[in-house]
Motif scaffolding. Sequence first.
Motif, mmCIF file in Angstrom:
data_model
loop_
_atom_site.group_PDB
_atom_site.id
_atom_site.type_symbol
_atom_site.label_atom_id
_atom_site.label_comp_id
_atom_site.label_asym_id
_atom_site.label_seq_id
_atom_site.Cartn_x
_atom_site.Cartn_y
_atom_site.Cartn_z
ATOM 1 N N GLN A 1 11.358 -24.707 25.677
ATOM 2 C CA GLN A 1 10.862 -23.445 26.202
ATOM 3 C C GLN A 1 10.002 -22.758 25.134
ATOM 4 O O GLN A 1 10.336 -22.739 23.950
ATOM 5 C CB GLN A 1 12.025 -22.520 26.579
ATOM 6 C CG GLN A 1 11.561 -21.170 27.117
ATOM 7 C CD GLN A 1 12.716 -20.206 27.306
ATOM 8 O OE1 GLN A 1 13.867 -20.561 27.067
ATOM 9 N NE2 GLN A 1 12.403 -18.991 27.736
ATOM 10 N N THR A 2 8.892 -22.209 25.556
ATOM 11 C CA THR A 2 8.031 -21.447 24.642
ATOM 12 C C THR A 2 7.937 -20.001 25.120
ATOM 13 O O THR A 2 7.935 -19.733 26.329
ATOM 14 C CB THR A 2 6.621 -22.052 24.574
ATOM 15 O OG1 THR A 2 6.035 -22.035 25.874
ATOM 16 C CG2 THR A 2 6.665 -23.467 24.028
ATOM 17 N N GLY B 1 5.459 -16.781 24.374
ATOM 18 C CA GLY B 1 4.233 -16.329 23.726
ATOM 19 C C GLY B 1 4.217 -14.817 23.566
ATOM 20 O O GLY B 1 4.604 -14.080 24.474
ATOM 21 N N THR C 1 6.303 -16.786 29.116
ATOM 22 C CA THR C 1 7.186 -17.914 28.863
ATOM 23 C C THR C 1 6.870 -19.027 29.850
ATOM 24 O O THR C 1 6.382 -18.770 30.960
ATOM 25 C CB THR C 1 8.667 -17.509 28.987
ATOM 26 O OG1 THR C 1 9.488 -18.655 28.782
ATOM 27 C CG2 THR C 1 8.964 -16.910 30.346
ATOM 28 N N THR D 1 15.244 -19.398 22.097
ATOM 29 C CA THR D 1 13.824 -19.556 21.826
ATOM 30 C C THR D 1 13.190 -18.198 21.583
ATOM 31 O O THR D 1 13.504 -17.219 22.272
ATOM 32 C CB THR D 1 13.129 -20.243 23.006
ATOM 33 O OG1 THR D 1 13.777 -21.488 23.258
ATOM 34 C CG2 THR D 1 11.659 -20.474 22.705
ATOM 35 N N GLY E 1 9.499 -15.926 19.853
ATOM 36 C CA GLY E 1 8.092 -15.925 19.468
ATOM 37 C C GLY E 1 7.796 -14.680 18.656
ATOM 38 O O GLY E 1 8.563 -13.709 18.659
#
Length: 451
Positions: free
Chosen positions: A105-106, A108, A131, A196, A198
């Motif tokens: 999972q990212t 931003g 995301t 996760t 950012g």
Amino acid sequence: MRGLTRFVIAILAASLLVAAGAGVAVAWSDEQPLTDGEFYWQGQTIVASNFSSADEAALYTESGSHVRNITLENGDLEIDTSELKGQYYVTTPDREQISFEVAIQTIGVSVSVTRSTEDPPYLTATVTVSTNRGGTPAIYIYGTDNLADRLVGENGNVINGSTVAVEGTNGEITIALDDLAGGEEAIRARDPESGTGGIDIFDIPQITHPPDSYDGIVGRGETVWQGETVAVNVTAHDRYGLEQLDGEHIMTKQAATDGRLYVNTTDVEPGIYRVLENKSGNEVTRFRVKQQTLEATVDVEEETIRVESDRKEYTATVRIANDSGNVTARAVPKSEGDWMTLNASESAVLQLNLSVLAPGEYTVHVTVDDAPVTATSSFTIAEPETATPTETETETPETTVTQSSTATESITATDTSPTETATATNAKTPGFGIEIALAALLASVAWWRRG
């Protein structure tokens, strides 16, 4: 530059997940059942009950590379995905292989700062979060206490205190920055379920206003006296660096709203300096910083002080202090408090009033008002001379003593009453002593005759 102030942005809850690549939606949970061809997020645990009667299962990559063996507990399987990414399959001797995919999972985070066109301008930061975990109903944004009253925008919905919810997997909020000091800041986003996160580090430019006064605009190759504040024509609000000709960095400053970079040279050592654009490194201009020379000489007899300098026009402050450091104002004419201002040129003479000073040691201090330059001159007020009496020989006149003596004796003898008269007159004549003796002798003779 200030240390990073961290506004924490967290995505707290989501009900549905859209499987990236596989296109299958799954509900978020720390544990997910093993299904052939399924999609999982890194950090989840894949489980299967009664998977096999074997003691171990083997995990392979899609290409057939062995990853690890997994011990089965009473036939139950658990696969930790915290270090997995990509296509895998798991198998045992008594089962066919089951394939699955693990994705990361990212989250931003992007921050852009905008400056308004008003005068004075104000700053806003637009924070965009996103995301790749589809199906998220809302993104929760929260941070420090003073963040709550800065969160504005159509997508923002204040829930409580400093927490704001943004609907959907992508959203943005706007933060007012006009009352924050310039420097680097950071905004973070984190999904507490998957772990996760950012981050985006951004720069808050200062709103720099022109100073109340400065000494002039400096052009390429010109000389600046150390201590002066000068201006360089640049682009408003941009940042610029000042460095020595040999490349040593001195300072970074932001241009003012009037499109000028103001540099105070009080703490800048003499030398040649370049002004560079902070982003491109291109040279804007260069100039020389020179230290002013200053000498002061006191003439006690003439009661003057002469000030010499290589600078044509400047303003200096003149003080006179005794050896104890106490300032004497009366010795400086037209004094203001305990000092006076001297509007000097390359050579200036100031008339002093040293006659009011008591004998002793004194020092004149001359300080340039806009430069770190001081000159001193010491002098002595001597004790006044005391008059010494002159010895003169005086002849003592001779003293003359004159003695005079007159003696008269008149003697009358009768039968009944003989009379005897003696008169003596004493004067300061030379024969005074002899005359006395003769008078005494005559008196004795007269007395003898009576007897």
